[in-house]
Design an enzyme around this catalytic site. Structure first.
Site, PDB file in Angstrom:
ATOM      1  CD  GLN A 181     -11.656  24.393   0.425  1.00  0.00           C
ATOM      2  OE1 GLN A 181     -12.411  25.474   1.146  1.00  0.00           O
ATOM      3  NE2 GLN A 181     -12.286  23.384  -0.162  1.00  0.00           N
ATOM      4  CE  LYS A 215     -15.491  27.292   1.220  1.00  0.00           C
ATOM      5  NZ  LYS A 215     -14.658  25.965   1.566  1.00  0.00           N
ATOM      6  CG  ASP A 239     -16.364  23.909   6.727  1.00  0.00           C
ATOM      7  OD1 ASP A 239     -17.149  24.206   6.118  1.00  0.00           O
ATOM      8  OD2 ASP A 239     -15.070  23.567   6.372  1.00  0.00           O
TER       9      ASP A 239
END
Ligand code: NAD
Length: 286
Positions: A95, A51, A118
Site C-alpha cells: 500500500q 481490499k 498491482d
C-alpha cells in the site's frame, strides 16, 4: 447522459470470481494475496481494509502485514522477500505511499514481477508500455474494463488524461494508446489545461483536486472518467470533476463514489486470480 456504474459492474465481476476461486480451490490452489501496510494513515488503512474484505467476499485468502510507521527499510525488504519466496502466495500488494525514510522504488522492485498484481514493478510497467501481456495497475485497468462494458471504444478518439502518476495517469496512457487512442497527458506543469480537455472526446482525471474539471472545460458530448477521490471537510466523498455541471454536458460520466473506485478493487482481484492461474500453469509444467 449515462452513468458509468462501476459499483454494479464490480459486483458482477466479483460474482464471477467466486466461481473461479472455487474451481482453483478444488484443483488444490488457494489464491492468496499478501497486503503490506506501513503506518496508520487513515486513508491507507481504509483502502487496505476494503481490499481485504473484497478478498473475503470472493474467497481469496488475504494475508495482511501491518507494520509500524518506523519500520526499518531492511526489515521491510526482508518481509517482502519472505513473502516473495512463499510459494503459496500469488500476489503481493504494497500500500502506497510509504513513509519518507523508505525508498519506494527499491521496495516495489523487491516484489518479483510474477507476483506484482498491482503492476508497479518496472518490468510490468515496461511491458505494458510495449503492449505486451503484463499486470496492469488496478485503477487504469478498472477504467478500461468499465468503458468496455459500456461498449465504449477509445480507438481513434482524442483522450486527455489529467494526472501523470506512475499508478494512474501513465499506465492509463499506455493502455489507451495500445487501444488506439490519441493521448495527451497533462499534469501540474501543463500551461493550459482547458486546451487539452476541450479538444478531448474522453477526459480522464486523477489528480486529487475537487472541482478541477468544470463544464466549460469539456466539449459537448464528452465521456468523463473521474478517478479522483477527495474527502471534503463535511465528510462527503467527491472526485475531481464538478459532477453537477459536467454531467449536463457529458454523454457518459462516472460517479464518485461508485465509479472507478469499485472497479479498482475488482481489477486487483482479477489480477490476483491471473497470478494464481500462472502458478497453476507453472505447477502443471514441473
Ligand atoms: P499523485 O499525487 O501521485 O499524482 C497527482 C498528479 O496530478 C500528478 O501528475 C500532478 O502533476 C497532477 N496534478 C496535480 N495538480 C494538478 C493540477 N492542478 N492540474 C493538472 N494536474 C495536476 O496522485 P495519485 O496517486 O495519482 O492519485 C490521484 C488521485 O486519484 C487522488 O485523488 C487519488 O485519491 C485518486 N486515486 C483513485 C483511485 C481509485 O481507485 N479511484 C486509485 C488511485 C488514486
Amino acid at each position: 447522459m449515462t452513468l458509468l456504474d462501476g459499483k454494479t459492474l464490480a459486483a458482477s465481476i466479483e460474482k464471477e470470481l467466486i466461481d473461479e476461486v472455487h474451481h482453483f480451490k478444488v484443483s488444490g490452489i488457494i489464491p492468496t494475496l499478501a497486503v503490506v501496510l506501513v503506518g496508520e494513515d487513515p486513508a491507507s488503512c481504509a483502502y487496505v481494509n476494503m481490499k481485504v474484505k473484497a478478498c473475503d467476499r470472493v474467497g481469496i485468502v488475504s494475508i495482511a502485514k501491518r507494520l509500524s510507521e518506523d519500520v526499518a527499510e531492511d526489515e521491510l525488504l526482508k518481509i517482502i522477500q519472505d513473502l516473495d519466496k512463499d510459494e503459496n502466495i500469488d500476489g503481493i500488494l504494497i500500500q502506497l505511499p510509504l513513509p519518507g525514510h523508505i525508498d519506494t522504488k527499491k521496495i516495489l522492485e523487491a516484489v518479483s514481477y510474477q507476483k506484482d498484481v498491482d503492476g508497479f514493478h518496472p518490468f510490468n510497467a515496461g511491458r505494458l508500455l510495449a503492449g505486451i501481456q503484463a499486470f496492469a495497475p488496478a485503477t487504469p485497468l478498472g477504467v478500461m474494463n468499465l468503458l468496455k462494458s459500456y461498449d465504449i471504444s477509445v480507438r481513434g478518439k482524442n483522450v486527455a488524461i489529467i494526472g501523470a502518476s506512475n499508478i494512474v495517469g501513465k499506465p492509463l496512457a499506455s493502455l489507451m494508446l495500445n487501444a488506439g487512442a490519441t493521448i495527451s497527458v497533462c499534469h501540474i506543469l501543463t500551461q493550459d489545461l482547458t486546451f487539452f480537455t476541450k479538444n478531448a472526446d474522453v477526459v480522464c482525471v486523477g489528480v486529487g483536486k475537487p472541482g478541477l474539471i468544470q463544464a466549460d472545460m469539456i466539449k459537448e458530448g464528452a465521456i468523463v472518467i473521474d478517478i479522483g477521490i477527495n474527502r471534503l471537510e463535511n465528510g462527503t466523498l467527491v472526485g475531481d470533476v464538478d459532477f453537477e455541471s459536467v454531467s449536463k454536458k457529458a454523454t457518459f460520466i462516472t460517479p464518485v463514489p461508485g465509479g472507478v473506485g469499485p472497479m479498482t478493487i475488482a481489477s486487483l482481484l482479477q489480477n490476483t486470480l491471473l497470478a494464481a492461474k500462472n502458478r497453476k500453469l507453472k505447477d502443471q509444467k514441473s
